[in-house]
Design an enzyme around this catalytic site. Structure first.
Site, short mmCIF file in Angstrom:
data_model
loop_
_atom_site.label_atom_id
_atom_site.label_comp_id
_atom_site.label_asym_id
_atom_site.label_seq_id
_atom_site.Cartn_x
_atom_site.Cartn_y
_atom_site.Cartn_z
N CYS A 188 1.07 -1.04 -0.10
CA CYS A 188 0.13 -0.05 -0.03
C CYS A 188 0.73 1.26 0.05
O CYS A 188 1.60 1.54 1.02
CB CYS A 188 -0.87 -0.05 1.19
N MET A 229 -4.54 5.36 -5.30
CA MET A 229 -3.44 4.49 -4.51
C MET A 229 -1.99 4.92 -4.80
O MET A 229 -1.84 5.26 -5.99
CB MET A 229 -3.68 2.88 -4.82
#
Length: 395
Positions: free
Chosen positions: A104, A314
Site C-alpha cells: 500500500c 492508490m
C-alpha cells in the site's frame, strides 16, 4: 455456555496519504499471530470488522472502503541497512480473507513515523530538528522504500501546511522514494510489450499497457471502454454491470501477465493487479467541487481498487502511473502527449497528484530505478484494539 472475554492488543490507527489503517508492532500481536497463518488473518479480519455481508464493517475499525480496510505489521528489519520491515494486509470487506499480494503506497507515508515512534529507528539517527531518513523493507514485494520524515523538537512533525487532494486537512509533507519499484521479480512488462491486445471473452479486445511497477497495473484507454477519464466514483460504483466488466477485464489481464493460473483465482486476489483507464487532459470538477483544468494536468487517470473506483489514487498505482508515463509508447505516456518525461501530474477523482519517476532501457528491457512522491500522515488514535478471545484460540 461461557464465552471468552475480549483481548486487547496494542495498536495505532493512522492515516497515510489517502488511506487509513490499523498499525501493529509484530511483538505486540498474540504469539499465535506473530507468524503468518490463519490465526493472524482471523485477528486482522476481526479487528477491521470483516467479513461483513452488510458491507459496512460496523463491528470493527474498517470504514467499508478499500482505502480504509487495511492493516500493517512492522518489525525490526532483518535486512542489512534497513530500519524496519513493513508488511501490508489488505482486508476484504465481504469475504473472509486478507490479501498479502502487494504493497500500500499511501500507508507507506505513515510507516516512517510509526517506525520512529515505535523505537525501530536508532535515537542517534533522529535529529532534534530536520528530517529523519527511514529505510523501509517492503516485505510483501521485497523492495526498499525511503521515507523522509520531518522532525521538530526531537519528535515526528505531523501538522503542517502541505495539502493533498483527497485529504480534507493539511499536514506535514513526507517525501517517499520507491527504489527499484518493479513489484517482485521478473520483467517490468511481463508480456514483453509496452502495449498488448488484451482479449476478454464476452467483453471485447482492448489495447492495454500491463506494467509491474509499484503494483501490477493494467492500463486501458478510457475511450475504448466508453469513458471520458473525468468520471467520479458514483459514475462507476453505481453501475454493477460496469464493475462486473472491469473485474472480468482485470481477471483476464492477471491471467495474461501470469499472476494467476485461471480467471477464477482472481476472486481471491482482489488487491492485485489494479485496473485503471487513462485519457488526455480535460476540464472537470473534482469530487470536492474543485475545478481541475486541462492545463493543470498532463493526463487523466481513474483506477479501481478492490472492485470499486478509488476516491483518489492508490500510492502504488501512482508509482505505476509515473513509471509508465516515463516510458515512451505506453498508453499512459501516449495519453500524456508522448515523449520522454521524468515527472507527470495526473488528474484523479479528488484532484491532482505529481509523481516523479526514472526509467531506462537496459538490454532491450525497461528498468525503473526510482519513483518519488509527497504524501502526509498522522496518528488518528492510539492505544489498544480489542477482539473476542475466541478469535485467538482458533489453533
Amino acid at each position: 455456555m461461557p464465552h471468552a472475554p475480549q483481548v486487547r492488543i496494542p495498536a495505532t490507527y493512522m492515516r497515510g496519504g489517502t488511506s487509513k489503517g490499523v498499525f501493529f508492532r509484530l511483538q505486540d500481536l498474540p504469539e499465535a499471530a506473530q507468524t503468518p497463518g490463519p490465526v493472524r488473518d482471523a485477528i486482522l479480519l476481526r479487528v477491521i470488522g470483516s467479513p461483513d455481508p452488510y458491507g459496512k464493517q460496523i463491528d470493527g475499525m474498517g470504514n467499508a472502503t478499500s482505502s480504509t480496510s487495511k492493516t500493517v505489521i512492522l518489525s525490526q528489519s532483518a535486512q542489512p541497512d534497513h530500519d524496519v520491515d513493513y508488511l501490508f494486509g489488505q482486508v476484504s470487506i465481504d469475504q473472509p480473507f486478507v490479501d498479502w499480494s502487494g504493497n500500500c503506497g499511501n500507508l507507506t507515508a505513515a510507516v516512517g513515523a510509526f517506525a520512529i515512534n515505535s523505537g525501530f529507528v536508532a535515537k542517534d539517527r533522529i535529529p532534534e530538528n530536520g528530517t529523519c531518513t527511514v529505510r523501509i523493507w517492503q516485505a510483501n514485494i521485497k523492495k526498499t522504500i525511503v521515507a523522509h520524515v520531518p522532525i521538530t523538537n526531537g519528535e515526528v512533525q505531523e501538522t503542517g501546511d502541505f495539502e493533498l487532494d483527497g485529504v480534507t486537512f493539511p499536514a506535514a509533507e513526507v517525501q517517499i522514494e520507491f527504489m527499484n519499484p518493479a513489484d517482485g521479480e521478473g520483467s517490468m512488462f511481463p508480456t514483453g510489450n509496452l502495449v498488448d491486445d488484451l482479449e476478454v471473452p464476452g467483453v471485447g479486445t482492448f489495447k492495454a499497457t500491463m506494467i509491474n511497477a509499484g503494483i501490477p497495473t493494467i492500463f486501458l484507454n478510457a475511450a475504448d471502454i466508453g469513458y471520458q477519464g473525468t468520471e467520479l466514483q458514483e459514475a462507476i460504483n453505481g453501475d454493477p454491470e460496469a464493475l462486473a466488466r472491469f473485474e472480468t477485464i482485470r481477471a483476464h489481464g492477471a491471467l495474461k501477465i501470469g499472476l494467476i493460473g485461471s480467471v477464477e483465482e482472481a476472486a481471491a486476489r482482489q488487491h492485485t493487479p489494479k485496473i485503471a483507464f487513462v485519457a488526455p487532459p480535460q476540464d472537470y470538477l473534482s469530487s470536492s467541487g474543485k475545478q481541475i483544468l486541462a492545463s493543470d494536468v498532463d493526463v487523466l487517470v481513474r483506477a479501481l481498487s478492490m472492485g470499486k473506483l478509488h476516491h483518489a489514487m492508490m500510492g502504488t498505482a501512482a508509482v505505476a502511473i509515473g513509471t509508465a508515463a516515463a516510458i515512451p509508447g505506453t498508453l499512459v505516456n501516449l495519453a500524456a502527449g508522448g515523449g520522454e518525461r521524468k515527472a507527470v501530474r495526473f488528474g484523479h477523482p479528488s484532484g491532482t497528484l505529481r509523481v516523479g519517476a526514472e526509467a531506462r532501457e537496459e538490454g532491450g528491457q525497461w528498468v525503473a530505478t526510482k519513483a518519488v512522491m509527497s504524501r502526509s500522515a498522522r496518528i488518528v488514535m492510539e492505544g489498544w484494539v480489542r477482539v473476542p478471545g475466541d478469535t485467538i484460540n482458533l489453533a
